[in-house]
Scaffold this motif. Structure first.
Motif: not given
Ligand code: FMN
Ligand code: FES
Lengths: 419, 175
Positions: A322-350
């Motif tokens: 995944i290629v990211i250019d200089d119009t994006h900042t990492m606070d936005w990027v990790i907000n996106k990735t954590i939206e994904f992982f929060k949604h996909e965590s299966c909930g088994k491990c605390t």
């Protein structure tokens, strides 16, 4: 270069069985079943150095040799869940070169003595599953699947199974639970699936791309396969290139191709005249590579294989670049990735379930500009505490981008927090 | 009347061959749960309480166990929504190529918010995670019961044309 996996790019109609046959289709399966012992195939695959393409890069032949020959039946399960953000290669193989893939599944079955193979596809691949079902029927009709293959005692059957929208089901033990009709939650290991797998039986789990290499290896031998790639990472790899490049798409290239060649020669460079700022070489689970004036050449000249990507602080994983250019900042990027992982965590491990909940609260607050410097520290410490504490790697994956973003792009967070 | 008599035989009556083929695919009954749930979703557009009960009986499971599976997987729905679900990917790679804007404009054009259904009951718009179509953003999948199709390199105009076509096709079916 000619393709090993994406042969449809050289032979457009290869998804028709007759065309596939005309181009040496099923010759490898026939050779395997009629003239080789299963163990010879396992040894050849070991010698080829083929490494799993699902992300971890584990040597395929070695994995196969873990199956005990005292417990039967054995199963082959193909992982076609393809859900890592930025990954879209297995889909192209199955859509456009399905017979080579299915031949690979059949060869794996023969090599480990399995008479049944299951292909687990993400539910979104519904049309692909129906298409594979039709291809399987064609192969049965032509005598490449079913009983008494090529006049021998060998039987091999392949079946598709559709998931229903859950990233965790790409994790191999969750995938097995899902086929068994349960919620897709990872199992405690050991025992490993090689000993206690599907329906409690010894099971090999391999990625679509991994298995699609097998016809070539059986036909051309380990030495033939090793013409491509490097000593420790032989063969070609499909790189899924996405994000801010002019020509996103899949590119099959030898392992060890540089970032520069992928992004600039094949991908046509960064779109809209912007500059390259960051690379996530393994999808949303990546440690983020920083690219700036100082590091540009070092990163660009790095060969993309299982060893060298570590030298620039990341991993090759499934090669979803995944290629990211200089119009994006990492606070936005990790907000996106954590939206994904929060949604996909299966909930088994605390740690994973709660950790992702808190990381989402924090990344949202930081990205919105409502956070303090203390919140950034807290985010980093939540991520650090989660690491290594869960049954499967999803928990770890979710922390990679977060921690490297904070460490390697401090200016993005300094600008965002309230004084 | 025993409780078993209350269980509808909808799937078995309407899709006997498919139900049989599903069972033949696996060495244990329970593995049939996911394909049976898709069949139920094809029937009603979502998975009704009755079909969960039927599947539970077929598999000798508790209805709550079947409901837990429905709840776990995001492609199974236990509530009625639009006949078609437009599920737009706004995950990282698509977002780098303007997926968030696309979704916003699409919602404005259709006149509903994410999660809502058009008043005629035709279309629900949803936001989803990566669909393995990252190089062809903006993109979405169209879910219709147990079926899925991908729509890639989309524009709002092209999507509105698709919605119109769906509307027409449905009117024709009804007439
Ligand atoms: C959370 C998670 C998701 C995964 N998703 C996938 C996937 O979508 N496809 C895949 O092949 N492997 C995936 N894997 C890796 C599998 O667990 C497994 O290692 C792989 O299928 C083995 O095949 P290989 O040796 O051929 O790579 C995932 C792992 C984790 C922890
Ligand atoms: S990020 Fe949207 S399809 Fe992959």
């Amino acid at each position: 270069m000619t393709h090993i996996l994406f042969r449809h790019r050289d032979i457009p109609d290869i998804k028709n069985i007759a065309v596939y046959q005309q181009h040496a289709g099923f010759a490898a399966l026939k050779k395997a079943v009629t003239s080789l012992q299963p163990k010879q195939i396992v040894d050849e695959v070991k010698a080829s150095g083929l490494r799993g393409r699902g992300g971890a890069g584990f040597p395929t032949g070695v994995k196969w040799s873990f199956l005990p020959d005292t417990i039967w039946p054995h199963y082959v399960v193909c992982n076609a869940d393809e859900s890592e953000p930025g990954t879209f290669k297995d889909r192209e193989i199955m859509e456009s070169n399905p017979y080579q893939f299915l031949e690979g599944v059949a060869i794996a079955c023969f090599a480990v003595g399995a008479s049944e193979g299951y292909i687990y596809l993400r539910g979104e691949f519904y049309p692909i599953a129906r298409h594979l079902d039709a291809c399987i029927a064609e192969m049965e009709k032509a005598g490449y699947l079913g009983d008494n293959l090529f006049g021998t005692q060998v039987s091999i059957r392949i079946k598709t199974h559709l998931g229903a929208g859950a990233y965790i089901c790409g994790e191999e033990t969750a995938l097995l639970e899902s086929i068994e009709g349960k919620r897709g939650q990872p199992r405690l290991r050991p025992p490993f699936p090689a000993v206690v797998g599907l329906y409690g039986k010894p099971t090999v789990i391999n990625n679509v791309e991994t298995l699609s290499n097998l016809p070539y290896i059986v036909e051309h031998g380990a030495a033939g396969y090793r013409q491509f790639g490097s000593e420790k990472s032989p063969g070609t790899k499909i790189f899924s290139l996405s994000g801010n490049v002019n020509k996103p798409g899949n590119y099959e290239l030898p392992l060890g191709t540089t970032f520069r060649e992928l992004i600039f020669t094949h991908g046509g460079g960064i779109s809209d005249g912007h500059s390259l700022r960051a690379i996530m070489p393994a999808g949303a689970s990546s440690s983020i590579i920083r690219v700036d004036e100082e590091t540009f050449d070092k990163v660009m000249d790095t060969p993309m294989d299982y060893e060298n990507v570590q030298n620039v602080g990341s991993l090759l994983g499934s090669a979803s670049v995944i290629v990211i250019d200089d119009t994006h900042t990492m606070d936005w990027v990790i907000n996106k990735t954590i939206e994904f992982f929060k949604h996909e965590s299966c909930g088994k491990c605390t740690p994973c379930r709660d950790g992702n909940y808190w990381m989402l609260q924090l990344t949202e607050r930081i990205h919105a500009g409502h956070a303090s410097a203390g919140d950034v520290k807290l985010l980093d410490s939540v991520a650090a505490q989660m690491y290594g504490k869960c049954l499967c790697a999803l928990g770890d994956f979710s922390t990679m981008a977060v921690r490297t973003a904070i460490e390697r792009f401090p200016e993005d967070f300094e600008k965002k927090v309230k004084a | 009347m025993s409780s078993v008599d209350n269980i509808p035989n909808l799937l078995r009556d309407k899709y006997p061959e498919e139900v049989q083929a599903i069972f033949a695919k696996y060495p244990i009954k329970r593995s049939a749960v996911m394909p049976l749930l898709y069949l139920a979703q094809r029937e009603a557009g979502y998975i009704t309480k009755e079909s969960m009960a039927e599947i539970a009986t077929l598999l000798e499971l508790d209805t709550t166990e079947v409901a837990a599976i429905v709840g776990f997987y995001s492609m199974y729905h236990d509530e009625k929504a639009g006949k078609y679900r437009i599920q737009v990917c706004t995950d990282i790679s698509c977002a780098l190529r303007g997926a968030d804007k696309f979704l916003e404009h699409l919602c404005q054009n259709i006149g509903i918010k994410v999660g809502e259904t058009t008043p005629d009951g035709l279309v629900t718009i949803e936001e989803v995670k990566c669909l393995a179509g990252c190089d062809k953003a903006p993109m979405f999948q169209l879910q219709d019961g147990d079926q899925v199709s991908y729509h890639e390199n989309m524009t709002v105009d092209k999507t509105m044309e698709l919605v119109e076509a769906l509307k027409k096709a449905n009117l024709e079916v009804k007439e």
